[in-house]
Design a protein around this motif. Structure first.
Motif, PDB file in Angstrom:
ATOM      1  N   THR A   1       0.617  -0.864  -0.424  1.00 50.10           N
ATOM      2  CA  THR A   1      -0.156   0.257   0.101  1.00 50.10           C
ATOM      3  C   THR A   1       0.700   1.020  -0.279  1.00 50.10           C
ATOM      4  O   THR A   1       0.154   2.400  -0.679  1.00 50.10           O
ATOM      5  CB  THR A   1      -0.844  -0.242   1.412  1.00 50.10           C
ATOM      6  OG1 THR A   1      -2.071  -1.179   0.933  1.00 50.10           O
ATOM      7  CG2 THR A   1      -2.040   0.819   1.294  1.00 50.10           C
TER       8      THR A   1
ATOM      9  N   ARG B   1       1.849   1.575  -3.555  1.00 53.43           N
ATOM     10  CA  ARG B   1       1.983   2.795  -4.225  1.00 53.43           C
ATOM     11  C   ARG B   1       1.486   4.061  -4.658  1.00 53.43           C
ATOM     12  O   ARG B   1       0.880   4.828  -5.385  1.00 53.43           O
ATOM     13  CB  ARG B   1       0.153   1.192  -4.295  1.00 53.43           C
ATOM     14  CG  ARG B   1      -0.081   0.203  -4.667  1.00 53.43           C
ATOM     15  CD  ARG B   1      -1.325  -1.085  -4.911  1.00 53.43           C
ATOM     16  NE  ARG B   1      -1.318  -1.765  -5.492  1.00 53.43           N
ATOM     17  CZ  ARG B   1      -1.599  -2.814  -4.604  1.00 53.43           C
ATOM     18  NH1 ARG B   1      -2.393  -2.737  -3.407  1.00 53.43           N
ATOM     19  NH2 ARG B   1      -1.628  -3.851  -5.182  1.00 53.43           N
ATOM     20  N   ILE B   2       1.042   3.652  -2.613  1.00 51.20           N
ATOM     21  CA  ILE B   2       0.803   5.966  -2.536  1.00 51.20           C
ATOM     22  C   ILE B   2       1.518   6.079  -3.456  1.00 51.20           C
ATOM     23  O   ILE B   2       1.628   7.445  -3.957  1.00 51.20           O
ATOM     24  CB  ILE B   2       0.789   5.699  -1.297  1.00 51.20           C
ATOM     25  CG1 ILE B   2      -1.215   5.082  -1.132  1.00 51.20           C
ATOM     26  CG2 ILE B   2       0.862   7.259  -0.467  1.00 51.20           C
ATOM     27  CD1 ILE B   2      -1.084   5.366   1.153  1.00 51.20           C
TER      28      ILE B   2
ATOM     29  N   ASN C   1      -0.490   6.490  -6.601  1.00 52.45           N
ATOM     30  CA  ASN C   1      -2.575   6.233  -5.808  1.00 52.45           C
ATOM     31  C   ASN C   1      -2.670   6.981  -4.788  1.00 52.45           C
ATOM     32  O   ASN C   1      -1.423   7.847  -3.883  1.00 52.45           O
ATOM     33  CB  ASN C   1      -2.308   4.623  -5.636  1.00 52.45           C
ATOM     34  CG  ASN C   1      -2.218   3.991  -6.974  1.00 52.45           C
ATOM     35  OD1 ASN C   1      -1.991   4.553  -8.200  1.00 52.45           O
ATOM     36  ND2 ASN C   1      -2.534   2.661  -6.481  1.00 52.45           N
TER      37      ASN C   1
ATOM     38  N   PRO D   1      -4.683   8.011  -1.811  1.00 58.56           N
ATOM     39  CA  PRO D   1      -5.749   6.644  -0.710  1.00 58.56           C
ATOM     40  C   PRO D   1      -6.583   7.561  -0.331  1.00 58.56           C
ATOM     41  O   PRO D   1      -6.859   9.598  -0.241  1.00 58.56           O
ATOM     42  CB  PRO D   1      -4.670   6.978   0.933  1.00 58.56           C
ATOM     43  CG  PRO D   1      -3.391   7.882   0.708  1.00 58.56           C
ATOM     44  CD  PRO D   1      -3.194   8.383  -1.107  1.00 58.56           C
TER      45      PRO D   1
END
Length: 111
Positions: free
Chosen positions: A28, A31-32, A36, A38
């Motif tokens: 996660t 990805r951030i 991406n 959140p």
């Protein structure tokens, strides 16, 4: 480099350490940092781990440039001081040339 990565590096944290501190997975965090955005629990957990506010992590940079563009269009209306009808022509050109529909709507006068 996004704001999360900058804050993480300022606190001398690795991605794994940030994941552990925030309660999120390493994937996660990756990805951030890759882009991406959140939402909800993930955003709050990340902000808490980085000791900042959620709004600061993901300020919309495009929104800031749109506001700047709108300000330029508005200020250009003062060009009548140097050029007759410049207060109409220059803002109209700037409004017409912008690609953002919201900025264009701000510059259009409706009667």
């Amino acid at each position: 480099m996004n704001k999360v990565q900058i804050l993480r590096e300022e606190k001398n944290l690795t991605q794994s350490e940030l994941a552990e501190k925030s309660g999120l997975s390493l994937r996660t965090i990756q990805r951030i940092e890759a882009g991406n955005i959140p939402k909800g629990f993930t955003l709050k957990s990340l902000a808490k781990a980085l000791e900042t506010e959620p709004e600061i992590l993901f300020q919309n940079e495009n929104q800031n440039s749109e506001i700047s563009r709108a300000k330029i269009i508005n200020i250009s209306s003062l060009s009548f001081l140097l050029l007759p009808f410049g207060n109409i022509i220059i803002p109209a050109i700037l409004t017409y040339r912008t690609k953002n529909k919201q900025t264009k709507a701000l510059g259009v006068c409706r009667t």
